[in-house]
Scaffold this motif. Sequence first.
Motif, PDB file in Angstrom:
ATOM      1  N   ASN A   1      39.460  53.552  34.759  1.00  0.00           N
ATOM      2  CA  ASN A   1      40.310  53.722  35.943  1.00  0.00           C
ATOM      3  C   ASN A   1      39.797  52.804  37.049  1.00  0.00           C
ATOM      4  O   ASN A   1      38.654  52.937  37.476  1.00  0.00           O
ATOM      5  CB  ASN A   1      40.227  55.201  36.367  1.00  0.00           C
ATOM      6  CG  ASN A   1      41.111  55.522  37.545  1.00  0.00           C
ATOM      7  OD1 ASN A   1      41.600  54.625  38.241  1.00  0.00           O
ATOM      8  ND2 ASN A   1      41.308  56.798  37.793  1.00  0.00           N
TER       9      ASN A   1
ATOM     10  N   ALA B   1      43.500  41.721  46.916  1.00  0.00           N
ATOM     11  CA  ALA B   1      44.257  42.694  47.715  1.00  0.00           C
ATOM     12  C   ALA B   1      44.310  42.203  49.163  1.00  0.00           C
ATOM     13  O   ALA B   1      43.304  41.712  49.682  1.00  0.00           O
ATOM     14  CB  ALA B   1      43.567  44.051  47.636  1.00  0.00           C
TER      15      ALA B   1
ATOM     16  N   ALA C   1      41.425  42.918  31.883  1.00  0.00           N
ATOM     17  CA  ALA C   1      40.102  42.281  31.743  1.00  0.00           C
ATOM     18  C   ALA C   1      39.301  42.735  30.514  1.00  0.00           C
ATOM     19  O   ALA C   1      38.838  41.891  29.736  1.00  0.00           O
ATOM     20  CB  ALA C   1      39.289  42.477  33.025  1.00  0.00           C
TER      21      ALA C   1
ATOM     22  N   SER D   1      37.676  41.176  47.763  1.00  0.00           N
ATOM     23  CA  SER D   1      38.519  40.058  47.326  1.00  0.00           C
ATOM     24  C   SER D   1      38.611  38.993  48.412  1.00  0.00           C
ATOM     25  O   SER D   1      38.719  37.805  48.116  1.00  0.00           O
ATOM     26  CB  SER D   1      39.882  40.525  46.826  1.00  0.00           C
ATOM     27  OG  SER D   1      40.457  41.498  47.615  1.00  0.00           O
TER      28      SER D   1
ATOM     29  N   TYR E   1      33.639  44.945  38.809  1.00  0.00           N
ATOM     30  CA  TYR E   1      34.520  43.984  38.138  1.00  0.00           C
ATOM     31  C   TYR E   1      34.080  43.810  36.684  1.00  0.00           C
ATOM     32  O   TYR E   1      32.885  43.702  36.391  1.00  0.00           O
ATOM     33  CB  TYR E   1      34.539  42.636  38.876  1.00  0.00           C
ATOM     34  CG  TYR E   1      35.171  42.797  40.241  1.00  0.00           C
ATOM     35  CD1 TYR E   1      36.548  42.893  40.369  1.00  0.00           C
ATOM     36  CD2 TYR E   1      34.382  42.942  41.373  1.00  0.00           C
ATOM     37  CE1 TYR E   1      37.135  43.116  41.610  1.00  0.00           C
ATOM     38  CE2 TYR E   1      34.959  43.164  42.619  1.00  0.00           C
ATOM     39  CZ  TYR E   1      36.339  43.249  42.723  1.00  0.00           C
ATOM     40  OH  TYR E   1      36.916  43.487  43.939  1.00  0.00           O
TER      41      TYR E   1
ATOM     42  N   ARG F   1      38.217  43.997  50.997  1.00  0.00           N
ATOM     43  CA  ARG F   1      36.928  43.516  51.513  1.00  0.00           C
ATOM     44  C   ARG F   1      36.245  42.586  50.526  1.00  0.00           C
ATOM     45  O   ARG F   1      35.771  41.528  50.887  1.00  0.00           O
ATOM     46  CB  ARG F   1      36.041  44.708  51.871  1.00  0.00           C
ATOM     47  CG  ARG F   1      36.681  45.446  53.041  1.00  0.00           C
ATOM     48  CD  ARG F   1      35.863  46.555  53.567  1.00  0.00           C
ATOM     49  NE  ARG F   1      34.557  46.144  54.046  1.00  0.00           N
ATOM     50  CZ  ARG F   1      33.652  47.006  54.495  1.00  0.00           C
ATOM     51  NH1 ARG F   1      33.928  48.287  54.522  1.00  0.00           N
ATOM     52  NH2 ARG F   1      32.485  46.589  54.909  1.00  0.00           N
TER      53      ARG F   1
ATOM     54  N   THR G   1      45.278  43.343  36.524  1.00  0.00           N
ATOM     55  CA  THR G   1      43.964  42.854  36.093  1.00  0.00           C
ATOM     56  C   THR G   1      43.230  43.875  35.221  1.00  0.00           C
ATOM     57  O   THR G   1      42.108  43.607  34.777  1.00  0.00           O
ATOM     58  CB  THR G   1      43.083  42.463  37.299  1.00  0.00           C
ATOM     59  OG1 THR G   1      43.027  43.568  38.202  1.00  0.00           O
ATOM     60  CG2 THR G   1      43.622  41.233  38.005  1.00  0.00           C
TER      61      THR G   1
HETATM   62  C1  FAD Z   1      35.020  50.169  36.475  1.00  0.00           C
HETATM   63  C2  FAD Z   1      35.926  49.290  37.335  1.00  0.00           C
HETATM   64  C3  FAD Z   1      36.206  47.991  36.941  1.00  0.00           C
HETATM   65  C4  FAD Z   1      37.046  47.187  37.721  1.00  0.00           C
HETATM   66  N1  FAD Z   1      37.331  45.919  37.297  1.00  0.00           N
HETATM   67  C5  FAD Z   1      38.192  45.166  38.028  1.00  0.00           C
HETATM   68  C6  FAD Z   1      38.552  43.848  37.583  1.00  0.00           C
HETATM   69  O1  FAD Z   1      38.058  43.341  36.561  1.00  0.00           O
HETATM   70  N2  FAD Z   1      39.453  43.153  38.336  1.00  0.00           N
HETATM   71  C7  FAD Z   1      40.013  43.678  39.491  1.00  0.00           C
HETATM   72  O2  FAD Z   1      40.847  43.000  40.123  1.00  0.00           O
HETATM   73  N3  FAD Z   1      39.665  44.902  39.940  1.00  0.00           N
HETATM   74  C8  FAD Z   1      38.768  45.644  39.253  1.00  0.00           C
HETATM   75  N4  FAD Z   1      38.415  46.874  39.720  1.00  0.00           N
HETATM   76  C9  FAD Z   1      38.876  47.274  41.071  1.00  0.00           C
HETATM   77  C10 FAD Z   1      37.880  46.687  42.103  1.00  0.00           C
HETATM   78  O3  FAD Z   1      36.602  47.286  41.946  1.00  0.00           O
HETATM   79  C11 FAD Z   1      38.300  46.901  43.562  1.00  0.00           C
HETATM   80  O4  FAD Z   1      38.624  48.250  43.775  1.00  0.00           O
HETATM   81  C12 FAD Z   1      39.490  46.052  43.985  1.00  0.00           C
HETATM   82  O5  FAD Z   1      39.254  44.679  43.665  1.00  0.00           O
HETATM   83  C13 FAD Z   1      39.732  46.138  45.500  1.00  0.00           C
HETATM   84  O6  FAD Z   1      38.568  45.757  46.185  1.00  0.00           O
HETATM   85  P1  FAD Z   1      38.659  45.064  47.621  1.00  0.00           P
HETATM   86  O7  FAD Z   1      37.318  45.237  48.284  1.00  0.00           O
HETATM   87  O8  FAD Z   1      39.161  43.670  47.493  1.00  0.00           O
HETATM   88  O9  FAD Z   1      39.789  45.897  48.371  1.00  0.00           O
HETATM   89  P2  FAD Z   1      39.598  47.222  49.253  1.00  0.00           P
HETATM   90  O10 FAD Z   1      39.029  46.825  50.577  1.00  0.00           O
HETATM   91  O11 FAD Z   1      38.858  48.249  48.458  1.00  0.00           O
HETATM   92  O12 FAD Z   1      41.124  47.697  49.338  1.00  0.00           O
HETATM   93  C14 FAD Z   1      42.075  47.110  50.228  1.00  0.00           C
HETATM   94  C15 FAD Z   1      43.481  47.611  49.915  1.00  0.00           C
HETATM   95  O13 FAD Z   1      43.964  47.014  48.703  1.00  0.00           O
HETATM   96  C16 FAD Z   1      44.450  47.994  47.791  1.00  0.00           C
HETATM   97  N5  FAD Z   1      44.139  47.522  46.437  1.00  0.00           N
HETATM   98  C17 FAD Z   1      42.929  47.557  45.859  1.00  0.00           C
HETATM   99  N6  FAD Z   1      42.989  47.030  44.610  1.00  0.00           N
HETATM  100  C18 FAD Z   1      44.264  46.642  44.411  1.00  0.00           C
HETATM  101  C19 FAD Z   1      44.952  46.044  43.322  1.00  0.00           C
HETATM  102  N7  FAD Z   1      44.339  45.739  42.158  1.00  0.00           N
HETATM  103  N8  FAD Z   1      46.264  45.783  43.467  1.00  0.00           N
HETATM  104  C20 FAD Z   1      46.901  46.103  44.611  1.00  0.00           C
HETATM  105  N9  FAD Z   1      46.307  46.680  45.677  1.00  0.00           N
HETATM  106  C21 FAD Z   1      45.013  46.955  45.581  1.00  0.00           C
HETATM  107  C22 FAD Z   1      43.696  49.244  48.161  1.00  0.00           C
HETATM  108  O14 FAD Z   1      44.432  50.406  47.784  1.00  0.00           O
HETATM  109  C23 FAD Z   1      43.578  49.109  49.683  1.00  0.00           C
HETATM  110  O15 FAD Z   1      44.747  49.559  50.301  1.00  0.00           O
HETATM  111  C24 FAD Z   1      37.585  47.696  38.941  1.00  0.00           C
HETATM  112  C25 FAD Z   1      37.274  48.999  39.342  1.00  0.00           C
HETATM  113  C26 FAD Z   1      36.464  49.793  38.555  1.00  0.00           C
HETATM  114  C27 FAD Z   1      36.156  51.200  39.015  1.00  0.00           C
END
Ligand code: FAD
Length: 224
Positions: free
Chosen positions: A222, A72, A118, A78, A54, A76, A115
């Motif tokens: 990405n 999401a 950020a 979030s 994040y 996991r 998001t």
């Molecule tokens: C360098 C980097 C920086 C990042 N910074 C941020 C940030 O500042 N804020 C942020 O919100 N995320 C950010 N992300 C994405 C974040 O790391 C997670 O991948 C995302 O929050 C999902 O994590 P999770 O464990 O909640 O969901 P997971 O358990 O990984 O995914 C559950 C489901 O939700 C879907 N999903 C995941 N992300 C999203 C989304 N944004 N919108 C809709 N569906 C989604 C997935 O495809 C999957 O089907 C960043 C990623 C990277 C690589």
Amino acid sequence: MGGLSGKPNFSAVLVDRRRLAPGVLEFRLRRPDGFTFFPGQFLRFTVDGVQRDYTMVSRPEAQTIDFCIAVADGGRFSTAIRQARIGSRFQASGPLGHFIYQGAANPAVFVATGTGIAPFVAFCRSGVERALLLHGVHHADGLIYRNVLAPAVQGYFACIGRPATIPEDGIEVYAGRVTDYLKSELAPGTYDFYLCGRRDMIKDATAVIDGRFGDSRLFIENYD
Ligand SMILES: Cc1cc2nc3c(=O)[nH]c(=O)nc-3n(C[C@H](O)[C@H](O)[C@H](O)COP(=O)(O)OP(=O)(O)OC[C@H]3O[C@@H](n4cnc5c(N)ncnc54)[C@H](O)[C@@H]3O)c2cc1C
């Protein structure tokens, strides 16, 4: 700056959490003594053996380290952040990443979806101002931080897929996707493009930039 491994190298306490928009939370950790970062960098959190990245939206010298998180369904991390109690400790490593403002050699164009805004919030809070910013969202209520961004940059364009939900505070709305704006609105020229968001936007925007703005520089974060 901090370690580059995925191993947590510090912990920080959750001090605040609030809803920024439907499906988007801001969460704030107390900044540990001596912790600093470059605007645009991220932390790698470890929760129950799962690692997620994040990006900080706060200024490096602020008392808290702030993040905006798309919640999401079934995600996991979030879910964990939504349920965490104020006062809980989070394990993280970082700061990590190289998505950092490179200076004003060429006009900067910041392109974000969701998001992915950020790092640009962190840039603007740290004094970057000579930029055009495109924020792509489905609905106007997803235009998080627009009160920070719109006054800071030279041009702020909300790219709204469903412009029936136009905001009322006089910001510029473009009815279409960020890639449509790049294709049909941005004047020919040489730019520094900064793209942040999910894979599909980055792929589509990169194709447009390669086709129309070939001499430009491209920096990518990405989220997938
Ligand atoms: C360098 C980097 C920086 C990042 N910074 C941020 C940030 O500042 N804020 C942020 O919100 N995320 C950010 N992300 C994405 C974040 O790391 C997670 O991948 C995302 O929050 C999902 O994590 P999770 O464990 O909640 O969901 P997971 O358990 O990984 O995914 C559950 C489901 O939700 C879907 N999903 C995941 N992300 C999203 C989304 N944004 N919108 C809709 N569906 C989604 C997935 O495809 C999957 O089907 C960043 C990623 C990277 C690589």
